[in-house]
Design a protein around this motif. Structure first.
Motif, PDB file in Angstrom:
ATOM      1  N   VAL A 286      16.599  13.244  -7.758  1.00 27.38           N
ATOM      2  CA  VAL A 286      16.511  12.370  -6.581  1.00 27.38           C
ATOM      3  C   VAL A 286      15.126  12.501  -5.946  1.00 27.38           C
ATOM      4  N   LEU A 287      14.641  13.734  -5.815  1.00 27.06           N
ATOM      5  CA  LEU A 287      13.323  13.952  -5.214  1.00 27.06           C
ATOM      6  C   LEU A 287      12.203  13.421  -6.112  1.00 27.06           C
ATOM      7  N   LEU A 288      12.378  13.521  -7.424  1.00 24.97           N
ATOM      8  CA  LEU A 288      11.359  13.009  -8.352  1.00 24.97           C
ATOM      9  C   LEU A 288      11.220  11.497  -8.221  1.00 24.97           C
ATOM     10  N   ILE A 289      12.333  10.801  -8.101  1.00 27.04           N
ATOM     11  CA  ILE A 289      12.286   9.345  -7.915  1.00 27.04           C
ATOM     12  C   ILE A 289      11.596   9.009  -6.596  1.00 27.04           C
ATOM     13  N   GLY A 290      11.882   9.785  -5.552  1.00 25.66           N
ATOM     14  CA  GLY A 290      11.230   9.562  -4.265  1.00 25.66           C
ATOM     15  C   GLY A 290       9.726   9.753  -4.348  1.00 25.66           C
ATOM     16  N   ALA A 291       9.283  10.781  -5.061  1.00 24.65           N
ATOM     17  CA  ALA A 291       7.842  11.030  -5.213  1.00 24.65           C
ATOM     18  C   ALA A 291       7.174   9.883  -5.963  1.00 24.65           C
ATOM     19  N   ALA A 292       7.844   9.359  -6.998  1.00 24.90           N
ATOM     20  CA  ALA A 292       7.280   8.241  -7.760  1.00 24.90           C
ATOM     21  C   ALA A 292       7.168   6.978  -6.909  1.00 24.90           C
ATOM     22  N   SER A 293       8.168   6.719  -6.079  1.00 27.10           N
ATOM     23  CA  SER A 293       8.120   5.555  -5.179  1.00 27.10           C
ATOM     24  C   SER A 293       6.960   5.659  -4.215  1.00 27.10           C
ATOM     25  N   CYS A 294       6.753   6.860  -3.702  1.00 29.42           N
ATOM     26  CA  CYS A 294       5.663   7.094  -2.759  1.00 29.42           C
ATOM     27  C   CYS A 294       4.308   6.804  -3.411  1.00 29.42           C
ATOM     28  N   PHE A 295       4.124   7.308  -4.615  1.00 26.49           N
ATOM     29  CA  PHE A 295       2.857   7.121  -5.328  1.00 26.49           C
ATOM     30  C   PHE A 295       2.596   5.645  -5.616  1.00 26.49           C
ATOM     31  N   LEU A 296       3.605   4.951  -6.094  1.00 19.82           N
ATOM     32  CA  LEU A 296       3.430   3.548  -6.479  1.00 19.82           C
ATOM     33  C   LEU A 296       3.204   2.650  -5.261  1.00 19.82           C
ATOM     34  N   GLY A 297       4.074   2.765  -4.245  1.00 23.60           N
ATOM     35  CA  GLY A 297       3.998   1.861  -3.102  1.00 23.60           C
ATOM     36  C   GLY A 297       2.762   2.059  -2.248  1.00 23.60           C
ATOM     37  N   PHE A 298       2.523   3.293  -1.808  1.00 23.91           N
ATOM     38  CA  PHE A 298       1.353   3.545  -0.969  1.00 23.91           C
ATOM     39  C   PHE A 298       0.058   3.360  -1.758  1.00 23.91           C
ATOM     40  N   GLY A 299       0.136   3.542  -3.092  1.00 26.35           N
ATOM     41  CA  GLY A 299      -1.051   3.301  -3.911  1.00 26.35           C
ATOM     42  C   GLY A 299      -1.518   1.860  -3.828  1.00 26.35           C
ATOM     43  N   VAL A 300      -0.581   0.918  -3.871  1.00 22.62           N
ATOM     44  CA  VAL A 300      -0.935  -0.500  -3.756  1.00 22.62           C
ATOM     45  C   VAL A 300      -1.509  -0.803  -2.375  1.00 22.62           C
ATOM     46  N   LEU A 301      -0.904  -0.256  -1.321  1.00 30.00           N
ATOM     47  CA  LEU A 301      -1.419  -0.472   0.033  1.00 30.00           C
ATOM     48  C   LEU A 301      -2.836   0.086   0.174  1.00 30.00           C
ATOM     49  N   TRP A 302      -3.072   1.244  -0.406  1.00 31.07           N
ATOM     50  CA  TRP A 302      -4.414   1.832  -0.340  1.00 31.07           C
ATOM     51  C   TRP A 302      -5.435   0.936  -1.046  1.00 31.07           C
ATOM     52  N   LEU A 303      -5.077   0.406  -2.203  1.00 32.78           N
ATOM     53  CA  LEU A 303      -5.985  -0.484  -2.924  1.00 32.78           C
ATOM     54  C   LEU A 303      -6.330  -1.717  -2.097  1.00 32.78           C
ATOM     55  N   ALA A 304      -5.343  -2.222  -1.337  1.00 34.53           N
ATOM     56  CA  ALA A 304      -5.578  -3.426  -0.527  1.00 34.53           C
ATOM     57  C   ALA A 304      -6.452  -3.117   0.681  1.00 34.53           C
ATOM     58  N   VAL A 305      -6.133  -2.042   1.413  1.00 34.73           N
ATOM     59  CA  VAL A 305      -6.887  -1.720   2.624  1.00 34.73           C
ATOM     60  C   VAL A 305      -8.308  -1.265   2.293  1.00 34.73           C
ATOM     61  N   ALA A 306      -8.462  -0.506   1.198  1.00 32.98           N
ATOM     62  CA  ALA A 306      -9.796  -0.079   0.775  1.00 32.98           C
ATOM     63  C   ALA A 306     -10.581  -1.216   0.142  1.00 32.98           C
ATOM     64  N   GLN A 307      -9.912  -2.380  -0.050  1.00 35.53           N
ATOM     65  CA  GLN A 307     -10.492  -3.571  -0.661  1.00 35.53           C
ATOM     66  C   GLN A 307     -11.008  -3.291  -2.068  1.00 35.53           C
ATOM     67  N   THR A 308     -10.389  -2.301  -2.717  1.00 35.62           N
ATOM     68  CA  THR A 308     -10.662  -2.064  -4.138  1.00 35.62           C
ATOM     69  C   THR A 308     -10.121  -3.225  -4.954  1.00 35.62           C
TER      70      THR A 308
END
Length: 565
Positions: free
Chosen positions: A79-101
């Motif tokens: 359960v925790l592993l799935i949560g960690a993967a969701s965190c990496f994927l979702g916030f990763g996309v937001l970071w790419l957008a805000v950093a304008q990468t």
């Protein structure tokens, strides 16, 4: 499932200490007010679009139905592993957008990414909460208060990191959420595992819980004071990192309990443990002890149950009944069985009103502060976070005390909290001088109480066997409230008032609204909704009073007989 470990031994307390870190990670959704102004300015969104992103934030955070099913069938580490993967994927996309990468991402992609990012909170929170409540079944209110308290405190932890270590950079914050939180989860998931619970009272256990509560309060006070200090005084990097190190030590404080148990072991009776299974399915009462006390009211309840059981057995013997009897309140319910109970929907409605209205303020806290003329809105978030923590911790502890001493149903505290919320919303609506911080503090406390009271109430009424699924269904009240009150009402009213103040101004992303009118109608509606919630919570309290008389007649929790005959 991993093998269960000995009741009352160190592993459950190690798991609780590790759960503190996971719960702080699970509070990532509370970061939305920190980076939402950057989303609005960099991506060119208006307030209503931003409010809809707030809905995505809440939908992801509280949609844990799948997590509830998975945690019943698989070990907590998955359960925790799935949560960690969701965190990496979702916030990763937001970071790419805000950093304008990556530029030009459609609005719906960011909405979905935010859902995935904050859905990690549902996986992480479900994994540690269900596991620890099963590990400490006699102290479920206290455990819920502690763990939910640390989630509430997480916003202040992130504010400390954001303003100090990351120097108010939304881009760096999103990068930290993308990489740092999964690492924390991967490190901690080994220590969070099911243990064979003890069903006997232990005086040392209450002392351990008190230590954990005190350390969490000290952490909350420390975070609040350092946030204010950072706003008043310009701190050097050396001082900032020193303060951050002290915060980490305070987060490690619960680990002192298993360390103490290691170096100073306490000889305990070994006959209080259950059988070898660590599953909650084995949570049955000691047959040598009476389930209820000798009071006349509870004896009548017991006699009625016994009579119905005898009738059922006779009917089954005669072939008239082939199905097992339905569970009574206080026993283990299947999810579909809980759905047809009036108490289930009354509890859901009370919780929906409390958290749905509160999250509207949380999602718009930065804009509320700006409208009131506050320069640094991070102080408001830190204050809300600390008071949210106090409400969660206090709600769990106070309801636990009164349910044991007076058999007082826990939802009565949701009633009291919503009465105070009405007052807070009226203070927000009319914008009286000097009341912004007081109303924010009151709302934070009452918002926290809703969580820490709902969790043990749901487990007491419907059991722990399928608690993960039942609990996560209750959590849907949060995004539903955000959709109706935050996006549908607050964002719409704000944009209308901003347009009135800035006629002919075409760029909605920088169109700000000032003054109490920006949110006045919203707060008046929320006050009216809380009046309804107060009435419903009173009805629920009266209905379930006999259940609490049955469960706590002897002064401590007694597991009812299983309905699975």
């Amino acid at each position: 499932m991993p093998a269960a470990v000995k009741a009352g031994s160190r592993p459950p307390w190690v798991g609780l200490a590790a759960a503190v870190w996971v719960q702080v990670a699970a509070g990532s959704a509370y970061n939305f007010p920190l980076y939402s102004p950057t989303l609005k300015s960099v991506l060119g969104y208006n307030q209503q679009q931003l409010s809809m992103l707030g809905v995505a934030n809440d939908v992801g955070e509280n949609f844990g139905m799948i997590a509830g099913v998975v945690c019943n069938r698989f070990p907590p580490w998955l359960v925790l592993l799935i949560g960690a993967a969701s965190c990496f994927l979702g916030f990763g996309v937001l970071w790419l957008a805000v950093a304008q990468t990556v530029s030009g991402l459609p609005y719906w992609v960011l909405w979905l990414a935010l859902c995935i990012a904050t859905n990690s909170s549902a996986w992480l929170g479900t994994g540690v909460l269900v596991t620890n409540m099963r590990n400490f079944p006699l102290s479920r209110g206290t455990v819920a208060g502690i763990l939910k308290g640390y989630v509430g405190l997480s916003a202040a932890v992130y504010t400390e990191i954001y303003t100090g270590v990351l120097h108010d950079s939304s881009t760096k914050l999103l990068l930290f959420l993308t990489l740092g939180l999964p690492v924390i989860c991967l490190v901690m998931m080994y220590f969070i595992r099911p243990c064979t619970p003890s069903l006997e009272e232990d005086s040392s256990e209450s002392g351990h819980f008190l230590f954990t509560q005190i350390s969490s309060v000290l952490l909350g006070l420390y975070l609040l004071s350092t946030t204010v200090l950072d706003d008043v005084v310009s701190l050097s990097n050396a001082v900032t990192y020193t303060l951050f190190g002290i915060m980490v030590l305070l987060l490690l404080a619960p680990l002192a309990i298993p360390l103490k148990m290691t170096f100073y072991p306490n000889k305990r009776k070994k006959n209080g443990a259950l059988g070898p299974s660590g599953s909650s399915d084995s949570l049955t009462a000691d047959k040598s002890e009476p389930l209820l006390g000798e009071s006349s009211s509870t004896m009548n309840i017991q006699e009625a149950d016994d009579a119905s059981d005898v009738d059922m057995l006779l009917a089954e013997g005669e072939g008239a009944v082939k199905k097992k009897r339905r569970p009574k309140r206080g026993e283990d319910f299947e999810f579909r069985e809980a759905l047809i109970k009036a108490d289930f929907w009354l509890l859901f409605l009370v919780y929906f009103v409390g958290v749905g209205s509160g999250v509207t303020v949380l999602n718009n806290l930065a804009q509320i502060g700006i409208a009131a003329g506050v320069d640094d809105t991070t102080i408001l978030l830190s204050l809300f976070s600390f008071c949210n923590f106090v409400g969660r911790l206090g709600g769990g502890a106070v309801s636990e005390y009164f349910v044991r001493s007076k058999m007082l149903p826990r939802p009565i505290w949701m009633t009291c909290a919503q009465v105070v919320m009405i007052i807070a919303y009226l203070l927000f609506a009319y914008g009286f001088n000097g009341t912004l911080y007081a109303s924010t503090a009151l709302l934070g406390i009452c918002y926290g109480v809703q969580f820490s009271v709902m969790v043990p109430t749901a487990s007491e009424l419907f059991g722990l066997k399928h608690f993960g699924l039942i609990y996560n269904f209750m959590l849907l009240g949060n995004p539903l409230g955000a959709l109706l009150f935050s996006a549908g009402l607050a964002g719409y009213v704000y944009d209308i008032e901003a347009a009135k103040q800035n006629p002919g101004f075409l760029d909605a992303s920088t169109n700000s609204c000032l003054g109490p009118n920006c949110f006045r109608l919203t707060f008046l509606v929320l006050a009216g909704v809380c009046i309804l919630g107060t009435l419903v919570s009173i009805i629920l309290t009266v209905r379930i009073k006999p259940v609490y008389q049955m469960l706590y007649a002897s002064g401590s929790f007694r597991q009812p007989r299983s309905s699975q005959h």
